[in-house]
Design a protein around this motif. Sequence first.
Motif, PDB file in Angstrom:
ATOM      1  N   THR A   1      -6.382 -19.288  -3.366  1.00 28.47           N
ATOM      2  CA  THR A   1      -5.702 -18.049  -3.008  1.00 28.47           C
ATOM      3  C   THR A   1      -5.871 -17.878  -1.507  1.00 28.47           C
ATOM      4  O   THR A   1      -6.843 -18.369  -0.928  1.00 28.47           O
TER       5      THR A   1
ATOM      6  N   GLY B   1       1.280  -7.826  -9.417  1.00 29.19           N
ATOM      7  CA  GLY B   1       1.363  -8.546  -8.156  1.00 29.19           C
ATOM      8  C   GLY B   1       1.332  -7.680  -6.927  1.00 29.19           C
ATOM      9  O   GLY B   1       0.890  -8.110  -5.874  1.00 29.19           O
TER      10      GLY B   1
ATOM     11  N   TRP C   1      -3.208  -4.025 -12.763  1.00 26.77           N
ATOM     12  CA  TRP C   1      -3.840  -4.352 -11.473  1.00 26.77           C
ATOM     13  C   TRP C   1      -4.981  -5.345 -11.695  1.00 26.77           C
ATOM     14  O   TRP C   1      -5.877  -5.101 -12.505  1.00 26.77           O
TER      15      TRP C   1
ATOM     16  N   ARG D   1      -3.275  -3.379   0.103  1.00 22.53           N
ATOM     17  CA  ARG D   1      -4.455  -3.948   0.754  1.00 22.53           C
ATOM     18  C   ARG D   1      -4.934  -3.003   1.847  1.00 22.53           C
ATOM     19  O   ARG D   1      -4.128  -2.353   2.494  1.00 22.53           O
TER      20      ARG D   1
END
Length: 630
Positions: A247, A370, A396, A499
Amino acid sequence: MEIIHSFASYIDQYKRSIENPEEFWTEVANDFHWRKNWDSVLEWDFHKAEVQWFKDGKLNITENCLDRHLPTCANQTAIIWEPNDPSEASIHITYQELYVNVCRVANMLKANGIQKGDRVCIYMPMIPEVAYAMLACARIGAVHSVVFAGFSAGSLIDRINDAGCKLVLTSDGAYRGDKVIGLKSIIDEALEKCPTVERVIVAKRTMSRVAMKPGRDVWWNDEVKKVTDSCAAEEMDAEDLLFILYTSGSTGKPKGMVHTCGGYMVFTNYTFRTAFQYQERQVYWCTADVGWITGHSYILYGPLSAGAITLMFEGIPSWPDMGRFWHVIEKHRVNIFYTAPTAIRSLEKAPLSFVKQYDLHSLKVLGTVGEPINEEAWHWYHENIGHGKCPVIDTWWQTETGGFMISPIANITKLKPAYATLPLPGIQPAVMDENGNELLANGVEGRLAIRFPWPSMARTIYGDHQRFKDTYFSTFPGKYFTGDGCKRDDEGYYRITGRVDDIIIVSGHNMGTAEIESAIDEHSAVCETAVVGYPHDIKGQGIYAYVICYDRPHEEDKLRNEIRELVAKIIGPIAKPDKIQFVSGLPKTRSGKIMRRILRKVAEGDTSNLGDVTTLLDPSVVDEIKAGAI
Ligand code: WT7
């Protein structure tokens, strides 16, 4: 463990899972086939970033996904495979057939030198063989590292070398709408710089001509003929590696997230059955690619360990036309449909006739994952796809968490558009302020951390435990830091705001870009938006919005004013965008994430060094954005 069937039973299970986690997870884990029971349920130390679940328990996840279903469900479909081209026949693979194929491929890997603990890179399209490949690795205890087949040679090199893969499984090519992508030639290019790879096994899909390197490359079809189809499963410790999945991190180097066998199996199965309320024989479709964690956990391992019918789709939502998803739902009478907000927004752009020509009444549950789903897309999805009757399960979670963390439970949790709602049993979220204090009340906003381990959390970053510790366990010592911002409302419901690196501080006010985007998206002319911060003399940061409209606006300034007023109305005048640039596309990665780094640079007026744009789905949008910068 009894599956949750009412809100009261959710509250009860949640309470038990917090008050006595070991007892709770023992009860869940008892529903699986273990060759030997564990000696301790949980050992953990978040200060050292160490977690072990079901230590010394012995199992093989494929015995739980395959063997144990055979006495009752051998002839039930395990996988429905829907090809890229709708004129090609779909395939129904029963549990018996899947079992036989997995065993054969497992033997093929062994015959090609693979043993327990070896790393195998899988770089394949969404064809049945990729499912066989992943499960075959798991069967013999090899560690798979699936690299999304849209990644380039450079990304492959980093990932193959970091994991030290010995073998690569690939195909001649991949179909993507009306295009053919030469996967094998990308592998050939990468392998010039990957000294650990000794063998490449190539499946045939597109029948493209490929170069085969003697001594290294062999054909899948030939190799499977040389072996038998019975293969005893390797006995694995619960904490042995199941897979590595890369990732992206905030520094350039991808992080190889390590997932282990026991806890991952228990949690993906439990969350799959709980959140979607999966009923026997329902047809379940997750549109993700197996190259992402969603494909690992919720196309393969979770559904198969639950004996579900899982649909695997090779194609893309926009080919042959924008009705492709809806066509597949009608064709296979899909009951549970799980996709991404970015897909919903792009399909929403197409005329509604693409939806209306199909019968979608088989649908019972919808899901998304996502990124934060904006309210407007949530409603479009709920009304036009779910006919107002299907709950939207906004799950989530992260590559690192392995499975769903905060998510509604279908038909049980009260929904709130754009909210992931409540934590699933076993998950203990904490909202933290900037100084590292936990905000204990409801009606708060901050950074999302997790207070207690859950079975499917990543155990480390492959080869770099220090980075694992630094990234996830140092921001808030003693807690796992998610990197996400969130809001917990007065009822204790969670809304993920994006984020935290996407947080903008305007005149001292903390604002999530997702929140502003969601407000702009409410305008009827707007299709999609990305918001970033840029340096502002007076406010500290200003708000720069990149906006895609359904039709190119005639009077740009008029629309800009309408958007500003709308945002002022929905969030407050402080959130009014300072600059609005109309664009025809956004720089997105192949997984649909907006590359805000690029948008921030353009907004800052610094277009000299935009960094690497080659991983973008469509690098050409960057030039348009640069040219139109305000
Ligand atoms: C990040 C993880 C989980 C599989 C796919 C992405 C964002 C994910 C949601 C959601 C709001 C979400 C978060 C998270 N995210 N799901 N339902 N609502 N945000 O996995 O690539 O590891 O990304 O995706 O920001 O941290 P990933």
